[in-house]
Design a protein around this motif. Sequence first.
Motif, mmCIF file in Angstrom:
data_model
loop_
_atom_site.group_PDB
_atom_site.id
_atom_site.type_symbol
_atom_site.label_atom_id
_atom_site.label_comp_id
_atom_site.label_asym_id
_atom_site.label_seq_id
_atom_site.Cartn_x
_atom_site.Cartn_y
_atom_site.Cartn_z
ATOM 1 N N LEU A 148 44.236 35.958 29.633
ATOM 2 C CA LEU A 148 44.319 34.655 29.530
ATOM 3 C C LEU A 148 43.326 33.967 30.477
ATOM 4 O O LEU A 148 43.046 34.438 31.392
ATOM 5 N N LYS A 149 43.082 32.563 30.183
ATOM 6 C CA LYS A 149 41.913 31.970 30.924
ATOM 7 C C LYS A 149 42.553 30.599 31.181
ATOM 8 O O LYS A 149 43.341 29.931 30.565
ATOM 9 N N PRO A 150 42.260 29.887 32.244
ATOM 10 C CA PRO A 150 42.814 28.553 32.455
ATOM 11 C C PRO A 150 42.737 27.449 31.171
ATOM 12 O O PRO A 150 43.470 26.915 30.946
ATOM 13 N N GLU A 151 41.446 27.799 30.366
ATOM 14 C CA GLU A 151 41.308 26.815 29.399
ATOM 15 C C GLU A 151 42.151 27.037 28.059
ATOM 16 O O GLU A 151 42.048 26.461 27.133
ATOM 17 N N ASP A 152 43.092 28.263 28.289
ATOM 18 C CA ASP A 152 43.989 28.488 27.278
ATOM 19 C C ASP A 152 45.522 27.618 27.591
ATOM 20 O O ASP A 152 46.243 27.805 26.731
ATOM 21 N N THR A 153 45.420 27.088 28.598
ATOM 22 C CA THR A 153 46.695 26.128 28.783
ATOM 23 C C THR A 153 46.653 25.225 27.891
ATOM 24 O O THR A 153 45.742 24.386 27.478
ATOM 25 N N ALA A 154 47.889 24.930 27.505
ATOM 26 C CA ALA A 154 48.358 24.060 26.122
ATOM 27 C C ALA A 154 49.619 24.296 25.577
ATOM 28 O O ALA A 154 50.386 25.389 26.116
ATOM 29 N N VAL A 155 50.138 23.317 25.019
ATOM 30 C CA VAL A 155 51.335 23.745 24.102
ATOM 31 C C VAL A 155 50.896 24.354 22.966
ATOM 32 O O VAL A 155 50.026 24.058 22.343
ATOM 33 N N TYR A 156 51.419 25.419 22.685
ATOM 34 C CA TYR A 156 51.434 26.293 21.584
ATOM 35 C C TYR A 156 52.619 26.085 20.615
ATOM 36 O O TYR A 156 53.830 26.103 20.711
ATOM 37 N N LEU A 157 51.908 25.726 19.371
ATOM 38 C CA LEU A 157 52.784 25.075 18.063
ATOM 39 C C LEU A 157 52.704 26.382 17.142
ATOM 40 O O LEU A 157 51.613 26.672 16.710
ATOM 41 N N CYS A 158 53.982 26.514 16.491
ATOM 42 C CA CYS A 158 53.913 27.596 15.237
ATOM 43 C C CYS A 158 54.088 26.462 14.033
ATOM 44 O O CYS A 158 54.430 25.346 14.039
ATOM 45 N N ARG A 159 53.275 26.887 13.146
ATOM 46 C CA ARG A 159 53.199 26.357 11.591
ATOM 47 C C ARG A 159 53.372 27.287 10.681
ATOM 48 O O ARG A 159 53.026 28.255 10.594
ATOM 49 N N ALA A 160 54.226 26.941 9.725
ATOM 50 C CA ALA A 160 54.637 27.424 8.537
ATOM 51 C C ALA A 160 54.150 26.683 7.455
ATOM 52 O O ALA A 160 54.494 25.490 7.190
ATOM 53 N N THR A 161 53.506 27.361 6.427
ATOM 54 C CA THR A 161 52.877 26.722 5.207
ATOM 55 C C THR A 161 53.713 27.473 4.104
ATOM 56 O O THR A 161 53.579 28.697 3.847
ATOM 57 N N LEU A 162 54.160 26.539 3.246
ATOM 58 C CA LEU A 162 54.854 26.827 2.057
ATOM 59 C C LEU A 162 53.996 27.311 0.899
ATOM 60 O O LEU A 162 52.963 26.674 0.853
#
Length: 116
Positions: free
Chosen positions: A85-99
Amino acid sequence: QVQLVESGGGLVQAGGSLRLSCAASGSIFSINDMGWYRQAPGKQREVVATISSGGRGDYANSVKGRFTISRDNAKNTVYLQMNSLKPEDTAVYLCRATLKNGRFYWGKGTLVTVSS
């Protein structure tokens, strides 16, 4: 409808690893692709990795070779293993499901902070 709950975020030093999980519930049999996205402060949301119903993963260039997406259909869960991991990976990570009908749902996200 599909409900998605992410977990596994946290604070890690640069070079470290985290594994994110996204548990799906509801109309899970309608789910086709799933994916992880991220949004850093002041930046647009961007795709990190996606995985098809057959298990094929695709990755953003910025994470190729470091992140691995996988899914366990028996547990209705998709994972994101994040290494180096790198500092630039800092973020809110969201999951998405496509139907299968093209509609998609988002989780609320989990925060990943990478310190230098």
